[in-house]
Design a protein around this motif. Sequence first.
Motif, mmCIF file in Angstrom:
data_model
loop_
_atom_site.group_PDB
_atom_site.id
_atom_site.type_symbol
_atom_site.label_atom_id
_atom_site.label_comp_id
_atom_site.label_asym_id
_atom_site.label_seq_id
_atom_site.Cartn_x
_atom_site.Cartn_y
_atom_site.Cartn_z
ATOM 1 N N ASN A 124 -57.911 -86.289 29.229
ATOM 2 C CA ASN A 124 -56.546 -86.785 29.001
ATOM 3 C C ASN A 124 -56.063 -86.424 27.600
ATOM 4 O OD1 ASN A 124 -55.983 -87.831 31.463
ATOM 5 N ND2 ASN A 124 -56.834 -89.864 30.998
ATOM 6 N N ALA A 125 -56.934 -86.664 26.614
ATOM 7 C CA ALA A 125 -56.568 -86.415 25.220
ATOM 8 C C ALA A 125 -56.237 -84.939 25.022
ATOM 9 C CB ALA A 125 -57.709 -86.840 24.306
ATOM 10 N N LYS A 126 -57.006 -84.094 25.684
ATOM 11 C CA LYS A 126 -56.790 -82.654 25.509
ATOM 12 C C LYS A 126 -55.794 -82.102 26.526
ATOM 13 C CE LYS A 126 -60.592 -81.599 22.791
ATOM 14 N NZ LYS A 126 -61.031 -80.464 22.013
ATOM 15 N N LYS A 127 -55.260 -82.996 27.360
ATOM 16 C CA LYS A 127 -54.319 -82.599 28.418
ATOM 17 C C LYS A 127 -54.895 -81.508 29.316
ATOM 18 C CE LYS A 127 -49.926 -84.078 26.478
ATOM 19 N NZ LYS A 127 -50.210 -84.535 25.097
ATOM 20 N N ILE A 128 -56.201 -81.633 29.556
ATOM 21 C CA ILE A 128 -56.840 -80.663 30.455
ATOM 22 C C ILE A 128 -56.807 -81.231 31.864
ATOM 23 C CG2 ILE A 128 -59.039 -79.551 31.068
ATOM 24 C CD1 ILE A 128 -59.685 -79.495 28.072
ATOM 25 N N ILE A 159 -67.244 -84.887 42.335
ATOM 26 C CA ILE A 159 -67.599 -85.639 43.533
ATOM 27 C C ILE A 159 -68.409 -86.843 43.101
ATOM 28 C CG2 ILE A 159 -67.545 -83.585 44.982
ATOM 29 C CD1 ILE A 159 -70.630 -83.792 45.072
ATOM 30 N N LYS A 160 -68.412 -87.866 43.972
ATOM 31 C CA LYS A 160 -69.064 -89.123 43.595
ATOM 32 C C LYS A 160 -70.572 -88.987 43.475
ATOM 33 C CE LYS A 160 -65.826 -92.587 45.253
ATOM 34 N NZ LYS A 160 -65.406 -93.231 46.497
ATOM 35 N N LEU A 161 -71.155 -88.149 44.342
ATOM 36 C CA LEU A 161 -72.607 -88.001 44.317
ATOM 37 C C LEU A 161 -73.038 -87.239 43.076
ATOM 38 C CD1 LEU A 161 -72.982 -87.078 48.061
ATOM 39 C CD2 LEU A 161 -73.712 -89.212 47.017
ATOM 40 N N GLY A 162 -74.270 -87.435 42.666
ATOM 41 C CA GLY A 162 -74.774 -86.758 41.479
ATOM 42 C C GLY A 162 -74.413 -87.558 40.246
ATOM 43 N N ASP A 163 -74.282 -86.849 39.109
ATOM 44 C CA ASP A 163 -74.094 -87.516 37.831
ATOM 45 C C ASP A 163 -72.631 -87.411 37.407
ATOM 46 O OD1 ASP A 163 -74.201 -88.500 35.287
ATOM 47 O OD2 ASP A 163 -75.461 -86.888 34.480
ATOM 48 N N ILE A 164 -71.896 -88.521 37.418
ATOM 49 C CA ILE A 164 -70.464 -88.454 37.099
ATOM 50 C C ILE A 164 -70.228 -88.184 35.621
ATOM 51 C CG2 ILE A 164 -69.683 -89.884 39.048
ATOM 52 C CD1 ILE A 164 -69.229 -92.110 36.858
ATOM 53 N N SER A 165 -71.290 -88.214 34.816
ATOM 54 C CA SER A 165 -71.111 -87.847 33.413
ATOM 55 C C SER A 165 -71.486 -86.377 33.173
ATOM 56 C CB SER A 165 -71.892 -88.784 32.504
ATOM 57 O OG SER A 165 -73.259 -88.672 32.768
ATOM 58 N N SER A 166 -71.545 -85.596 34.257
ATOM 59 C CA SER A 166 -71.677 -84.145 34.118
ATOM 60 C C SER A 166 -70.344 -83.491 34.477
ATOM 61 C CB SER A 166 -72.777 -83.599 35.029
ATOM 62 O OG SER A 166 -74.037 -83.812 34.462
ATOM 63 N N ILE A 167 -69.945 -82.525 33.653
ATOM 64 C CA ILE A 167 -68.694 -81.798 33.892
ATOM 65 C C ILE A 167 -68.994 -80.651 34.849
ATOM 66 C CG2 ILE A 167 -66.914 -80.358 32.808
ATOM 67 C CD1 ILE A 167 -67.631 -81.928 30.173
ATOM 68 N N VAL A 168 -68.239 -80.571 35.934
ATOM 69 C CA VAL A 168 -68.485 -79.504 36.908
ATOM 70 C C VAL A 168 -67.462 -78.396 36.708
ATOM 71 C CG1 VAL A 168 -68.752 -78.923 39.350
ATOM 72 C CG2 VAL A 168 -69.364 -81.205 38.546
ATOM 73 N N ASP A 223 -65.701 -91.567 29.676
ATOM 74 C CA ASP A 223 -65.706 -90.702 28.488
ATOM 75 C C ASP A 223 -65.064 -89.351 28.774
ATOM 76 O OD1 ASP A 223 -66.987 -92.652 27.168
ATOM 77 O OD2 ASP A 223 -68.960 -91.653 27.066
ATOM 78 N N ILE A 224 -65.465 -88.762 29.886
ATOM 79 C CA ILE A 224 -64.939 -87.427 30.204
ATOM 80 C C ILE A 224 -63.445 -87.518 30.524
ATOM 81 C CG2 ILE A 224 -65.102 -85.440 31.772
ATOM 82 C CD1 ILE A 224 -68.077 -86.060 32.086
ATOM 83 N N GLU A 225 -63.074 -88.522 31.327
ATOM 84 C CA GLU A 225 -61.668 -88.677 31.695
ATOM 85 C C GLU A 225 -60.783 -88.829 30.435
ATOM 86 O OE1 GLU A 225 -60.035 -88.476 34.606
ATOM 87 O OE2 GLU A 225 -61.802 -88.226 35.894
ATOM 88 N N SER A 226 -61.259 -89.639 29.474
ATOM 89 C CA SER A 226 -60.432 -89.828 28.264
ATOM 90 C C SER A 226 -60.328 -88.532 27.473
ATOM 91 C CB SER A 226 -60.971 -90.920 27.328
ATOM 92 O OG SER A 226 -61.918 -91.689 27.945
ATOM 93 N N LEU A 227 -61.439 -87.801 27.405
ATOM 94 C CA LEU A 227 -61.422 -86.535 26.686
ATOM 95 C C LEU A 227 -60.447 -85.556 27.350
ATOM 96 C CD1 LEU A 227 -62.887 -84.771 24.439
ATOM 97 C CD2 LEU A 227 -64.250 -83.881 26.325
#
Lengths: 443, 448
Positions: free
Chosen positions: A11-15, A38-47, A5-9
């Motif tokens: 990409n869509a916003k060219k961020i 990083i792989k550890l933790g929650d990959i659906s959190s934006i750092v 989800d985050i990756e697509s967002l």
Amino acid sequence: MYSQDIESLLNAKKIKIGDKILVTKVNDEYAGILMPRIKLGDISSIVIKLSNGYNIGIKYDKDVKIRRLESGKPIRFKPAETVPRKDPEKPTVSILGCGGTIASRVEYTTGAVFPAFSPADLLLSFPELGDIANIKARKLFDLFSEDITAEHWKIIANEIIKEIQSGVDGVVLMHGTDTMHYTAAALSFMLRDLPVPVILVGAQRSSDRGSSDNLVNLVSAVVAAAQSSVAEVTVCMHGSMNDDFCYLHQATKVRKLHTSRRDAFQSVNVKPYAKIFYPDKKIEYLRNDYKLREKRTVKIDDKLNTNVALVYTYPGIKPEFIQSLRNFDGVVIAGTGLGHVPTNPTGDKFTQSLLPALRNLIHSNIPVVIAPQTIYGRLDLNIYEAGRMLNEIGVIGDGCDWLPEVALVKLMFVLGKTKDMDKVREMMLTNYAGEISERTEIS
Amino acid sequence: MKEKVPIMTISRRQHPVASEMGLIDTAAQFEYLRDRTFHYQVFNNENCLVEVDCEPPHNLNPEALEIALQIALLLNCEILNEIHVMRKTVIDGSNTSGFQRTVIVGLNGHISYKGKRILITQVTLEEDAAAIVDEENGKVVYRLNRLGVPLVEIDTGILEGYSPQEIQEIAYLIGIIARSTTKTKHGIGSIRQDVNVSIRNGPRVEVKGMQELGMLAKVVELEAQRQTKEKIKEETRAANPDGTTRFLRPLPGASRMYPETDIPPVVLSKEYIDEIKKSLPEPWTNKIERFKSKLKLPDVLAKEILGSEYLDLFERIVAKTKVDPTIVANTFVSVVKDLVRREKVEINRIQEHRFFELFESLGEKKFVKEAMPEIIKYLAAYPQNGVADALNELDLKPMTSEEVREIAKGILTQPNMPFEKAYGIVMSKVRGKIDAQEVMKIVKSMVK
């Protein structure tokens, strides 16, 4: 990598990673630089990295909006551009990099320390190396030391030869510490008639920290490579928990004996060759039985048979385990005490003797070598019944004080030359690189 | 307190390193140029290999995290979904690793002061640094027994338009909110204040090392004065005992932060945070109001008992006995404190139930409050004995007005006996056995 989800967002916003973004979640707003996930933790959190340098994680859901505030530069390390000027008055030392903590940086995919730092970068980080010698630096590979194999030892040996042939006054090999003593032992057997020092060096604490032992270790290793009289393979590591000196250890007599302390490497059964003081850079020799620096033609003997095994015996070990080793060309057993395995001379009903299984291996022309799992001390197979029986069936090692890892490497070396059982025994018991000492000094 | 002797001293050096963003921090470089060696004193049972940077850190202490989150919630912060422990480069040697581990747990909180909203920008959980012992000719000695102790840092927004005295009061308020968790340490230095001072449009100057809150107003005042007179740069300064400041190092930038990769990010689930919210302690800002209104404690005493290590015991005694809370509070913040300071009485030898017994007996009028110091001294000296034993052995059974009248009669009949002298002699004979005001009343009535 972030969640789909985050990756697509993004990409869509060219961020891109490194852009300054604004994350809005209902009423809360967070501005910062988008960091790699990083792989550890929650990959659906934006750092993101806030302006004060802190990283925080914001859980991504349908209420979260992202907007780019500024394009950023991609986050990566700028490699150093070193144009060292050669000083004809100074000795020349070649630094070869194999990876490890001494040359490591933070890596974002695993969140772990990762070797990604070229030796040339080290020259930039530690300018005092340039005061000691003209530095040649070259990366051979970037490997965690537990991933290094005998094939790598051969590459390293050949690259060292190239450096020596180019006329340098010493070679320093940066290596991960976990298996540094295996590589050191292997090089001791493979490199014959060294005219100059070959020194393995590593670090126990990562190089990103101001307290890392990499500086003292590397500087001491370069001092030893440039100036010491010890024309052998050695290991140069912290001598204590202080930043005051390093030991120069004989490569076949040193072992990593602690998971994390700076002075993890200790000479076993012998004294180290020398102490190298920091910051004075003075060398104090503790022994005089090493090969001296001399004009010689270095030779390489890199035939190894790696089809050997090293196993620990333990209470209740099953003979089937030993039998399962029959596909190896040689076996090293780390025995208990003076060099024992269960032999059950009293006929106890619970105990299973390993003797028949070991005898089978030897009869199938698979040499069995014994080494002490106590690490310190000398084997003696004449004191107890178990030892005498092992001697009788032909295990190799009585009277030796070799380390299990060194016995393993030596067996690879010997089996690279012969499969004749008598010849194997003769060669194993021949002292090639100081791996067997005649007497144990009191220390 | 006995001075502890270190079991060993480890000597180290530090060197500048590039941070995550590839920049070398100016503060770090500056420190490096000072060419110092660091000597770390190791203490038995208080230090392990982690503190000497010879073992990786263990996971975040769950209790420390919970307390930090409690504080952040009491300060009305937003709690983050995922927290990332950072390494903050500190190359003055106060951390053996060369960095301080620090993690933001809450952002954008606020408290209310004089009806205005004071912004709490962030709450972080950190490791405390090693305490400096000595510094001479580039040789710096640190004690390691404070290193790694959990420390909660609370940052306020810019406090523009407040007087130095008001800023000090705001700091006090934040301090007592932090103490609401009852898990913070007591004593000088356990709450420290760093203050950023800048006059309008001027650069930011950070002042560290104030050991006492009472210094804050003065430091702000003097630093602001200095800034109007001198040409100033962004820097970190240290507070002197007289309230002036001295240069410490240039102000470090954001580039000194990079991730602590030895500790994985911690996800703070909604369930976990809800659980903490449910069991949040009463904020002391409420407690202080309750002490004043319900328990009728005077303002100063209410603040003193809040700052006392006996707060918890005080509250339990007040709940269980019928003694005037002011007397209980006074016993702890002044009687006990004086006995410890002046007579070195070992109060911790007295078990809790003896204190309950003490105040129950007082409530039952078995002795008068003037006898308190003697009884406490006795209880500390003979921990196995009770209050009844103390009253017997010290002869502190209360006297009746009649008994006092008898004694006074004998004295007042002597010649040349003015009131003050007579009162003094009577008091010396009845001290600790009857309320002093009562004696005054009796003697006065007899003189007439």
